[in-house]
Design a protein around this motif. Sequence first.
Motif, mmCIF file in Angstrom:
data_model
loop_
_atom_site.group_PDB
_atom_site.id
_atom_site.type_symbol
_atom_site.label_atom_id
_atom_site.label_comp_id
_atom_site.label_asym_id
_atom_site.label_seq_id
_atom_site.Cartn_x
_atom_site.Cartn_y
_atom_site.Cartn_z
ATOM 1 N N PRO A 1 0.805 -1.231 0.000
ATOM 2 C CA PRO A 1 0.000 0.000 0.000
ATOM 3 C C PRO A 1 0.830 1.270 0.000
ATOM 4 C CG PRO A 1 -0.897 -1.587 1.540
ATOM 5 C CD PRO A 1 0.418 -2.137 1.092
ATOM 6 N N ASP A 2 2.027 1.233 0.617
ATOM 7 C CA ASP A 2 2.848 2.436 0.721
ATOM 8 C C ASP A 2 3.923 2.535 -0.362
ATOM 9 O OD1 ASP A 2 1.549 3.320 3.098
ATOM 10 O OD2 ASP A 2 2.691 1.835 4.225
ATOM 11 N N TYR A 3 4.054 1.492 -1.179
ATOM 12 C CA TYR A 3 5.070 1.507 -2.233
ATOM 13 C C TYR A 3 4.759 2.595 -3.259
ATOM 14 C CZ TYR A 3 6.839 -3.237 -1.038
ATOM 15 O OH TYR A 3 7.389 -4.336 -0.438
ATOM 16 N N LYS A 4 5.823 3.186 -3.787
ATOM 17 C CA LYS A 4 5.670 4.123 -4.909
ATOM 18 C C LYS A 4 5.812 3.403 -6.245
ATOM 19 C CE LYS A 4 5.447 7.530 -1.966
ATOM 20 N NZ LYS A 4 5.656 6.755 -0.711
ATOM 21 N N ALA A 5 6.381 2.200 -6.231
ATOM 22 C CA ALA A 5 6.557 1.383 -7.434
ATOM 23 C C ALA A 5 6.685 -0.068 -6.990
ATOM 24 C CB ALA A 5 7.799 1.810 -8.219
ATOM 25 N N GLY A 6 6.492 -0.990 -7.913
ATOM 26 C CA GLY A 6 6.595 -2.406 -7.583
ATOM 27 C C GLY A 6 8.021 -2.847 -7.365
ATOM 28 N N CYS A 7 8.189 -3.939 -6.646
ATOM 29 C CA CYS A 7 9.500 -4.530 -6.423
ATOM 30 C C CYS A 7 10.171 -4.814 -7.771
ATOM 31 C CB CYS A 7 9.338 -5.825 -5.632
ATOM 32 S SG CYS A 7 10.787 -6.895 -5.611
ATOM 33 N N PRO A 8 11.445 -4.435 -7.951
ATOM 34 C CA PRO A 8 12.097 -4.668 -9.246
ATOM 35 C C PRO A 8 12.316 -6.149 -9.547
ATOM 36 C CG PRO A 8 13.671 -3.808 -7.642
ATOM 37 C CD PRO A 8 12.310 -3.680 -7.026
ATOM 38 N N ALA B 1 22.901 -4.377 1.742
ATOM 39 C CA ALA B 1 23.075 -3.407 0.662
ATOM 40 C C ALA B 1 22.001 -3.556 -0.412
ATOM 41 C CB ALA B 1 24.463 -3.546 0.037
ATOM 42 N N ILE B 2 21.721 -4.803 -0.816
ATOM 43 C CA ILE B 2 20.738 -5.027 -1.877
ATOM 44 C C ILE B 2 19.325 -4.728 -1.380
ATOM 45 C CG2 ILE B 2 19.648 -6.771 -3.330
ATOM 46 C CD1 ILE B 2 22.342 -8.051 -3.732
ATOM 47 N N GLY B 3 18.978 -5.247 -0.203
ATOM 48 C CA GLY B 3 17.638 -5.038 0.322
ATOM 49 C C GLY B 3 17.325 -3.572 0.545
ATOM 50 N N SER B 4 18.285 -2.829 1.119
ATOM 51 C CA SER B 4 18.035 -1.411 1.377
ATOM 52 C C SER B 4 17.924 -0.627 0.073
ATOM 53 C CB SER B 4 19.154 -0.827 2.255
ATOM 54 O OG SER B 4 20.422 -0.926 1.618
ATOM 55 N N ALA B 5 18.696 -1.032 -0.932
ATOM 56 C CA ALA B 5 18.625 -0.350 -2.229
ATOM 57 C C ALA B 5 17.281 -0.598 -2.898
ATOM 58 C CB ALA B 5 19.764 -0.822 -3.133
ATOM 59 N N ILE B 6 16.787 -1.832 -2.807
ATOM 60 C CA ILE B 6 15.482 -2.140 -3.394
ATOM 61 C C ILE B 6 14.384 -1.364 -2.674
ATOM 62 C CG2 ILE B 6 13.748 -3.940 -3.713
ATOM 63 C CD1 ILE B 6 16.007 -5.899 -4.246
ATOM 64 N N ALA B 7 14.451 -1.328 -1.325
ATOM 65 C CA ALA B 7 13.451 -0.595 -0.557
ATOM 66 C C ALA B 7 13.447 0.882 -0.933
ATOM 67 C CB ALA B 7 13.714 -0.764 0.938
ATOM 68 N N GLN B 8 14.637 1.455 -1.051
ATOM 69 C CA GLN B 8 14.740 2.853 -1.446
ATOM 70 C C GLN B 8 14.134 3.065 -2.826
ATOM 71 O OE1 GLN B 8 18.763 4.324 -1.572
ATOM 72 N NE2 GLN B 8 18.150 6.445 -1.901
ATOM 73 N N GLY B 9 14.326 2.076 -3.707
ATOM 74 C CA GLY B 9 13.823 2.183 -5.069
ATOM 75 C C GLY B 9 12.309 2.116 -5.171
ATOM 76 N N GLY C 1 10.497 3.415 -2.668
ATOM 77 C CA GLY C 1 10.064 4.609 -1.958
ATOM 78 C C GLY C 1 9.669 4.418 -0.518
ATOM 79 N N VAL C 2 10.153 3.330 0.118
ATOM 80 C CA VAL C 2 9.814 3.085 1.521
ATOM 81 C C VAL C 2 11.069 2.641 2.262
ATOM 82 C CG1 VAL C 2 7.420 2.454 1.019
ATOM 83 C CG2 VAL C 2 9.175 0.676 1.062
ATOM 84 N N ASP C 3 10.973 2.567 3.605
ATOM 85 C CA ASP C 3 12.098 2.047 4.368
ATOM 86 C C ASP C 3 12.064 0.512 4.339
ATOM 87 O OD1 ASP C 3 10.088 1.316 6.186
ATOM 88 O OD2 ASP C 3 10.536 2.933 7.577
ATOM 89 N N TRP C 4 13.143 -0.103 4.824
ATOM 90 C CA TRP C 4 13.255 -1.563 4.759
ATOM 91 C C TRP C 4 12.147 -2.291 5.516
ATOM 92 C CZ3 TRP C 4 14.704 -5.749 2.444
ATOM 93 C CH2 TRP C 4 14.768 -6.954 3.148
#
Length: 255
Positions: A79-86, A178-186, A188-191
């Motif tokens: 619900p809070d995502y700005k985009a889907g998981c890559p 590193a990967i998880g935090s980058a995906i979360a940032q991508g 638009g939410v925190d981990w």
Amino acid sequence: MTKHTTGTREQWRAARIELLAAEKELTRRSDELAKRRQELPWVRIDKAYKFDTDQGSASLADLFRGRSQLMIYHFMLGPDYKAGCPSCSAIADGFNGFVVHLLNHDVSFFAVSRAPLAKVQGYQKRMGWSFPWASSFGSDFNLDFGVGVTEEQQRLRSGEYNFTLQDEKAVAESGGGAIGSAIAQGVGVDWPTFFRERPGMSTFVLDGGVVYHTYSTYARGLDGLWGMYQWLDRAPLGRNESGLWWRRHDEYDKR
């Protein structure tokens, strides 16, 4: 000069034939596992789940769309995502093309996400996909089928993923690496917010007017559904990964 082993065509052929025997054994083993999946006991679903689709409100039985089988990809779009998981997006790039074949073989298909339908529709339009996609927003569906945890579970440490109990508070506090935090940032939410959603695939059958759950898989159980990796596993350098290299298909030119 290459550092990789080289040889004559005859040496390559001999090595390839030896590898072929191992590949054939893997194929036979895969066939056996497919049969075991089909032999799992079916679990009757009596709980009423509500989904929002392009055609309106739907029950789980409605998602069969006149077919006897239903496959669901649990797409990480919260619900809070700005985009889907890559990662889910890369998998979806693959099944977007072959869903039509499933639909014509008595198998209905839906991606399901917890984001509201408007957000699902917006992201699908952005990515240019046409596969059926439903929202389970406000439903227990994701929680009940092992692809979601609540904030309360993260506080209380209790949770399960891939049929394994885990400390959700520790997972949330880990930051995802590193990967998880980058995906979360991508997205638009925190981990912790990102990882309240989980990827997976579940299958159902409609028999005698009753819906049964037949199979679910998670984590690396999804590898076989991630088309690009099946190709990379046959490339000269394999997956050749170091960090988060893949992107949504409309983002590669933006790097």
